[in-house]
Design a protein around this motif. Structure first.
Motif, PDB file in Angstrom:
ATOM      1  N   LEU A 212       0.801  -1.219   0.000  1.00 45.51           N
ATOM      2  CA  LEU A 212       0.000   0.000   0.000  1.00 45.51           C
ATOM      3  C   LEU A 212       0.838   1.276   0.000  1.00 45.51           C
ATOM      4  N   SER A 213       2.007   1.249   0.635  1.00 44.11           N
ATOM      5  CA  SER A 213       2.803   2.473   0.632  1.00 44.11           C
ATOM      6  C   SER A 213       3.317   2.760  -0.773  1.00 44.11           C
ATOM      7  N   PHE A 240      -6.305   7.623   1.238  1.00 43.75           N
ATOM      8  CA  PHE A 240      -5.538   7.468   2.464  1.00 43.75           C
ATOM      9  C   PHE A 240      -6.029   8.397   3.578  1.00 43.75           C
ATOM     10  N   ALA A 250      -9.410  -1.740   7.393  1.00 45.23           N
ATOM     11  CA  ALA A 250      -8.557  -2.722   8.052  1.00 45.23           C
ATOM     12  C   ALA A 250      -7.225  -2.851   7.318  1.00 45.23           C
ATOM     13  N   LEU A 251      -7.296  -2.851   5.990  1.00 44.58           N
ATOM     14  CA  LEU A 251      -6.101  -3.016   5.168  1.00 44.58           C
ATOM     15  C   LEU A 251      -5.113  -1.893   5.452  1.00 44.58           C
ATOM     16  N   ALA A 254      -3.530  -1.946   8.849  1.00 41.17           N
ATOM     17  CA  ALA A 254      -2.620  -3.071   9.097  1.00 41.17           C
ATOM     18  C   ALA A 254      -1.200  -2.800   8.628  1.00 41.17           C
ATOM     19  N   ILE A 255      -0.990  -1.719   7.881  1.00 43.68           N
ATOM     20  CA  ILE A 255       0.363  -1.437   7.396  1.00 43.68           C
ATOM     21  C   ILE A 255       1.241  -1.047   8.581  1.00 43.68           C
ATOM     22  N   PRO A 256       2.354  -1.733   8.772  1.00 47.94           N
ATOM     23  CA  PRO A 256       3.241  -1.342   9.870  1.00 47.94           C
ATOM     24  C   PRO A 256       3.846   0.030   9.577  1.00 47.94           C
ATOM     25  N   ARG A 257       3.771   0.941  10.532  1.00 47.17           N
ATOM     26  CA  ARG A 257       4.240   2.303  10.282  1.00 47.17           C
ATOM     27  C   ARG A 257       5.615   2.545  10.859  1.00 47.17           C
ATOM     28  N   VAL A 258       6.350   3.403  10.173  1.00 47.36           N
ATOM     29  CA  VAL A 258       7.680   3.760  10.631  1.00 47.36           C
ATOM     30  C   VAL A 258       7.600   4.873  11.660  1.00 47.36           C
ATOM     31  N   ASP A 259       6.558   5.692  11.547  1.00 45.26           N
ATOM     32  CA  ASP A 259       6.420   6.835  12.443  1.00 45.26           C
ATOM     33  C   ASP A 259       5.986   6.360  13.826  1.00 45.26           C
ATOM     34  N   ILE A 260       6.922   6.421  14.794  1.00 48.57           N
ATOM     35  CA  ILE A 260       6.611   5.821  16.087  1.00 48.57           C
ATOM     36  C   ILE A 260       5.779   6.729  16.983  1.00 48.57           C
ATOM     37  N   ASP A 261       5.630   7.985  16.590  1.00 50.47           N
ATOM     38  CA  ASP A 261       4.844   8.887  17.434  1.00 50.47           C
ATOM     39  C   ASP A 261       3.359   8.879  17.094  1.00 50.47           C
ATOM     40  N   LYS A 263       1.015   6.279  16.245  1.00 47.61           N
ATOM     41  CA  LYS A 263       0.564   4.903  16.061  1.00 47.61           C
ATOM     42  C   LYS A 263      -0.936   4.908  15.843  1.00 47.61           C
ATOM     43  N   ARG A 266      -4.599  -0.729  15.185  1.00 48.59           N
ATOM     44  CA  ARG A 266      -4.800  -1.694  14.111  1.00 48.59           C
ATOM     45  C   ARG A 266      -6.176  -2.327  14.201  1.00 48.59           C
TER      46      ARG A 266
ATOM     47  N   THR B 189      -2.910  -8.006   6.084  1.00 47.51           N
ATOM     48  CA  THR B 189      -3.883  -8.238   7.153  1.00 47.51           C
ATOM     49  C   THR B 189      -3.523  -9.502   7.932  1.00 47.51           C
ATOM     50  N   GLY B 217       8.935  -0.819   9.387  1.00 49.77           N
ATOM     51  CA  GLY B 217       7.642  -0.628  10.010  1.00 49.77           C
ATOM     52  C   GLY B 217       7.305  -1.750  10.976  1.00 49.77           C
ATOM     53  N   GLU B 221       6.760  -1.566  15.214  1.00 47.80           N
ATOM     54  CA  GLU B 221       5.556  -1.986  15.908  1.00 47.80           C
ATOM     55  C   GLU B 221       5.777  -3.144  16.865  1.00 47.80           C
ATOM     56  N   LEU B 262       3.454   6.763   4.235  1.00 45.27           N
ATOM     57  CA  LEU B 262       2.019   7.019   4.181  1.00 45.27           C
ATOM     58  C   LEU B 262       1.703   8.387   4.771  1.00 45.27           C
TER      59      LEU B 262
END
Lengths: 323, 325
Positions: A212-213, A240, A250-251, A254-261, A263, A266, B189, B217, B221, B262
């Protein structure tokens, strides 16, 4: 009503495969348009029919029913000879740079192959000239002309694939997961290359991916598919910002994000994708959807425009999103 | 070595001796994992992540690979001094591993239940029935109904197979779980489901986790700490916050610049130029030197060592990025 601004219009396209268990609905009633010079991103998880969609448009699979209009011309039922000519205009880049090119051909031969098939060049010199030009365009050093695929890394191999696709100067390219097999740093190089080519040559892309990214980065419009059907379609930035279909929500969550601030919570979907063989005429996502009602299990939701340019196929979309 | 340290790897060097060349896969890697800690090991293909993990279990394919030097201390004991039989006891019992590809890591002609039972019986002196019960319990734990005990791997989907592998890895309550790209072959998912499962189980069973991945990412998490690996060396490590918020190594910055984000609108990605050097022909100086925008004269001749820059943040670079760069 043919709109000349569209490179491709697909109407009610269906592709069913016969399997021992019954008809497998790989692509079920998909409709969309792509304006010239833009990219439509098609996202979805494995088995949602996104690759089949791309291949059916190019007639690599015969369609079951529906209409495909390319550059104002209906190409749904073209003859083999016409198709051969059309392929100059519409090309494909495959996912796996390791298995989609012939290991016994050198880089030079691989890139020259389309020219030879279409007998576009009169002399050997002309072919060489064109190959050199293309290699330069896709960023392959000329010293690699006589190398074979096994000597090159994934990124360079994918550049060969891109070179083969663009040497005929097509106007439309289906990119089927072109960067999925590559490492992130190489992936970024290839994505930049594809975007540059689009700008220089006014190419139209269908960009098929599960990432997705990546799709957000490269697409103008995005279509989300689930089990052969389009569930949501909108402008990339808009999609987006607001997702209306429960599956899209949901999709994206579910993307794991790099931005830790920042969150995001999910949303976990229960269970797994259901069988695409002889599915009931109902919402395909209903068995996994927490909002599903009686109607969702009995009636197929059509894509409807809930906001300008934003299409969603969900019976409860207005009620759930306060639209 | 602290009281709380579970695993400590010291100056690990692994080479693959091929007929025509010697691949320097891991070049002097040192790190520790505390009890209950979650550590991410990030890098691209060929960075030496998997070789590092295999070394911990003494599973580096030999020949052609060999651990040339270094210590691997688990629970206060050096694994490299142990006999084959002793190491076999440690594998699966103290340290368990989940492999990347759930499609090929299971035996296709054995039911999934029997495969889990096999692990239980190898490590515990129990009867077949007790082991069977344990296997069913493990399946339930990872969210698969116990009745599916008698099914074969081909009857499971990718995400379910990965769950079976997790069940197998956890069957003996390992203290350390090594997960090598556990979700790379799965859809997002399903990836979310599996990561949630690993995380939940880790908390419940109190194990440590070494998560190997190329996805920054996923690490953000799931992990407390991250180590970035490039061409066989760790180039930057620290807590997630320290590394993600205060990138010091130019390679780490390049990795982040390569990911389409994103949350940020950007027109072009900023990839790293060029490719990773050939591991059989590493440059004399810093391995990243040729691709590095920050390289100085010293980088060409000398290999930088991992140094503490405070706050538990380590970086191996002669000319690291400035604050806020």
């Amino acid at each position: 009503m043919e709109n000349n601004n569209y490179m491709l219009s697909v109407k009610n396209l269906k592709k069913y495969f016969n399997t021992p268990g019954g008809k497998l609905h790989a692509v079920d009633d998909v409709t969309f348009d792509i304006p010239k010079g833009t990219t439509l991103g098609v996202v979805g998880e494995s088995g949602c029919g996104k690759s089949t969609l791309g291949r059916t448009i190019l007639h690599l699979h015969p369609k079951t029913s529906g209409q495909i209009i390319f550059n104002g011309r209906d190409i749904s039922d073209v003859s083999k000879a016409e198709l051969h000519e059309l392929r100059k205009e519409m090309q494909i880049i495959f996912q796996d740079p390791f298995s989609s090119i012939d290991p016994r051909m050198s880089v030079k031969q691989l890139i020259a192959e389309p020219l030879k098939i279409y007998k576009l060049c009169k002399s050997k010199e002309e072919i060489e000239e064109k190959v050199r030009e293309t290699m330069d365009t896709v960023g392959l050093a000329s010293r690699l002309a006589d190398s074979y695929a096994h000597e090159l890394d994934g990124g360079r191999r994918q550049r060969i694939g891109i070179g083969r696709a663009i040497i005929l100067n097509p106007s439309f390219i289906v990119c089927d997961e072109p960067v999925s097999a590559l490492d992130v740093s190489i992936q970024a190089q290839v994505l930049n290359l594809m975007m540059d080519l689009q700008e220089q040559r006014n190419l139209t892309y269908i960009f098929i991916t599960h990432n997705l990214s990546v799709v957000k980065h490269i697409s103008n419009d995005i279509m989300v598919m689930y089990l052969g059907t389009a569930v949501e379609k909108a402008d990339s930035a808009e999609l987006f910002r607001h997702q209306y279909h429960p599956y899209t929500k949901a999709l994206i969550s579910a993307i794991p994000r790099v931005d830790i601030d920042n969150k995001s919570e999910r949303i976990l979907i229960k269970g797994e994708i259901t069988s695409p063989i002889e599915p009931p005429n109902a919402c395909r996502f209903a068995p996994r959807c927490e909002y599903a009602t009686e109607r969702c299990h009995n009636e197929f939701p059509q894509l409807e425009e809930v906001e300008p340019g934003h299409f969603v196929a969900c019976h409860r979309v207005r009620e759930l999103n306060n639209l | 070595m602290g009281e709380n340290t579970l695993l400590s790897v010291e100056d690990l060097v692994v080479k693959y001796f091929l007929r025509t060349a010697t691949c320097e896969a891991v070049n002097g890697v040192s790190f520790t994992i505390d009890k209950g800690e979650r550590v991410g090991l990030v890098g691209e293909t060929g960075a030496g992540k998997t070789t590092t993990a295999l070394s911990i279990l003494d599973l580096v394919p030999n020949p052609p690979g060999r651990i040339v030097s270094g210590k691997i201390i688990l629970n206060g004991e050096d694994i490299r001094t142990k006999s084959v039989a002793e190491v076999r006891k440690i594998r699966g019992n103290d340290v368990a591993m989940i492999f990347q590809d759930p499609m090929t890591s299971l035996n296709p002609v054995m039911t999934v239940g029997d495969q889990i039972m096999e692990v239980v019986r190898l490590h515990n002196d129990v009867s077949k029935f007790e082991a069977m019960d344990k296997a069913k319990e493990m399946l339930e734990l990872v969210g698969i109904p116990g009745e599916r005990y008698l099914e074969y791997p081909h009857q499971f989907s990718g995400g379910m197979k990965q769950r079976v592998l997790i069940a197998m890895a956890l069957a003996c309550n390992p203290k350390l779980l090594i997960a090598d790209e556990p979700t790379s072959a799965l859809d997002v998912t399903i990836q979310a489901q599996v990561l949630d499962l690993i995380n939940g189980l880790r908390e419940r069973l109190g194990m440590s986790l070494l998560l190997i991945t190329h996805d920054l990412g996923v690490v953000a998490e799931t992990c407390d700490r991250v180590m970035i690996m490039y061409a066989g060396s760790i180039v930057e490590s620290g807590t997630i916050r320290a590394v993600y918020k205060n990138i010091k190594h130019p390679y780490t910055k390049g990795l982040f610049g390569s990911i389409p984000r994103l949350d940020i609108e950007s027109d072009r990605l900023e990839p790293i130029k060029g490719m990773m050097p050939d591991p059989s022909n590493l440059p004399e100086g810093c391995a990243f030197c040729e691709r590095c925008p920050n390289a100085i004269e010293k980088c060409k001749t000398e290999r930088p060592k991992l140094e503490d820059i405070g706050d538990g943040h380590f970086v191996a670079c002669f000319n690291p990025l400035k604050e806020g760069a």
